[in-house]
Design a protein around this motif. Structure first.
Motif, PDB file in Angstrom:
ATOM      1  N   ASN A  38       0.867  -1.276   0.036  1.00  7.51           N
ATOM      2  CA  ASN A  38       0.025   0.108  -0.107  1.00  7.51           C
ATOM      3  C   ASN A  38       0.838   1.196  -0.022  1.00  7.51           C
ATOM      4  O   ASN A  38       0.387   2.290  -0.296  1.00  7.51           O
ATOM      5  N   ASN A  40       3.611   1.777  -1.919  1.00  4.38           N
ATOM      6  CA  ASN A  40       4.194   1.625  -3.351  1.00  4.38           C
ATOM      7  C   ASN A  40       5.638   1.035  -2.934  1.00  4.38           C
ATOM      8  O   ASN A  40       6.536   1.392  -3.757  1.00  4.38           O
ATOM      9  N   TYR A 102      -1.410  -9.654  -3.230  1.00  5.31           N
ATOM     10  CA  TYR A 102      -1.124  -8.512  -4.029  1.00  5.31           C
ATOM     11  C   TYR A 102      -1.291  -9.047  -5.577  1.00  5.31           C
ATOM     12  O   TYR A 102      -1.322  -8.132  -6.387  1.00  5.31           O
ATOM     13  N   ILE A 109      -4.837  -5.781  -2.086  1.00  3.72           N
ATOM     14  CA  ILE A 109      -3.990  -4.334  -2.495  1.00  3.72           C
ATOM     15  C   ILE A 109      -4.450  -4.001  -3.910  1.00  3.72           C
ATOM     16  O   ILE A 109      -4.135  -4.776  -4.919  1.00  3.72           O
ATOM     17  N   ARG A 110      -5.255  -2.964  -4.090  1.00  2.00           N
ATOM     18  CA  ARG A 110      -5.756  -2.817  -5.365  1.00  2.00           C
ATOM     19  C   ARG A 110      -5.532  -1.104  -5.995  1.00  2.00           C
ATOM     20  O   ARG A 110      -5.817  -0.781  -6.757  1.00  2.00           O
ATOM     21  N   LYS A 111      -4.724  -0.528  -4.953  1.00  2.00           N
ATOM     22  CA  LYS A 111      -4.469   0.890  -5.576  1.00  2.00           C
ATOM     23  C   LYS A 111      -3.052   1.227  -6.034  1.00  2.00           C
ATOM     24  O   LYS A 111      -2.796   2.386  -6.462  1.00  2.00           O
ATOM     25  N   THR A 112      -2.066   0.145  -6.392  1.00  2.00           N
ATOM     26  CA  THR A 112      -1.056   0.679  -6.742  1.00  2.00           C
ATOM     27  C   THR A 112      -0.922   0.393  -8.255  1.00  2.00           C
ATOM     28  O   THR A 112      -1.689   0.031  -8.682  1.00  2.00           O
ATOM     29  N   SER A 113       0.268   0.950  -8.894  1.00  2.00           N
ATOM     30  CA  SER A 113       0.298   0.936 -10.387  1.00  2.00           C
ATOM     31  C   SER A 113       0.307  -0.678 -10.589  1.00  2.00           C
ATOM     32  O   SER A 113       0.019  -1.130 -11.892  1.00  2.00           O
ATOM     33  N   SER A 115      -0.982  -3.341  -9.143  1.00  2.00           N
ATOM     34  CA  SER A 115      -2.292  -3.980  -9.067  1.00  2.00           C
ATOM     35  C   SER A 115      -3.256  -3.661  -9.990  1.00  2.00           C
ATOM     36  O   SER A 115      -4.010  -4.396 -10.640  1.00  2.00           O
ATOM     37  N   LYS A 116      -3.266  -2.364 -10.576  1.00  2.00           N
ATOM     38  CA  LYS A 116      -3.979  -1.949 -11.653  1.00  2.00           C
ATOM     39  C   LYS A 116      -3.817  -2.521 -12.932  1.00  2.00           C
ATOM     40  O   LYS A 116      -4.612  -3.010 -13.438  1.00  2.00           O
ATOM     41  N   THR A 119      -4.970  -6.252 -12.862  1.00  2.00           N
ATOM     42  CA  THR A 119      -6.195  -6.215 -12.974  1.00  2.00           C
ATOM     43  C   THR A 119      -6.744  -6.219 -14.600  1.00  2.00           C
ATOM     44  O   THR A 119      -7.555  -7.042 -14.956  1.00  2.00           O
TER      45      THR A 119
END
Length: 140
Positions: A38, A40, A102, A109-113, A115-116, A119
């Motif tokens: 979270n 980074n 991860y 964890i879904r808000k890091t570069s 994780s995006k 997805t």
């Protein structure tokens, strides 16, 4: 339906070459390919030899898929190729499911570069490759 294995082999070869590029110091795209927490912070820093090992595994997966789907013609396909094809299905399928933190479908964890990108690109790609391996396995 030979299109799936052709596309998948091309993808696997490209991924292998990208890993070789990274192993020898390439920096393009490296920020978004290693899982982050979270804050980074990278979860690990792969070395040259591990990155080359991954490249080799991707290349071998390409060969396995090529042989199993008859893109790479052999007079008789060894049983080992079928077993390895099923193993590749499992590896890519498990990668798509993830570690529940991860990476993968069920990551927290879904808000890091990373994780995006995971997805929108990495997990769907692993699902596609897993599907291709099981499809070719089941049709031979």
């Amino acid at each position: 339906m030979i299109v799936l294995p052709i596309i998948s082999c091309i993808i696997l070869l490209l991924l292998a070459f990208i890993h070789v590029y990274w192993a020898f110091g390439g920096k393009k795209g490296i920020i978004a390919v290693i899982p982050q927490d979270n804050h980074n912070q990278r979860q690990f820093t792969p070395g040259k030899w591990i990155t080359l090992l991954v490249a080799g595994c991707l290349f071998c997966a390409c060969l396995i898929l090529g042989i199993q789907s008859s893109l790479i013609p052999l007079i008789k396909q060894p049983k080992l190729v079928s077993i390895l094809s099923f193993f590749c299905f499992l590896v890519f399928g498990l990668r798509a499911i993830g570690d529940f933190n991860y990476v993968g479908l069920f990551k927290k964890i879904r808000k890091t570069s990373f994780s995006k990108m995971d997805t929108i690109a990495y997990t769907p790609l692993c699902l596609f490759l897993s599907f291709t391996f099981i499809y070719v396995f089941m049709t031979k």
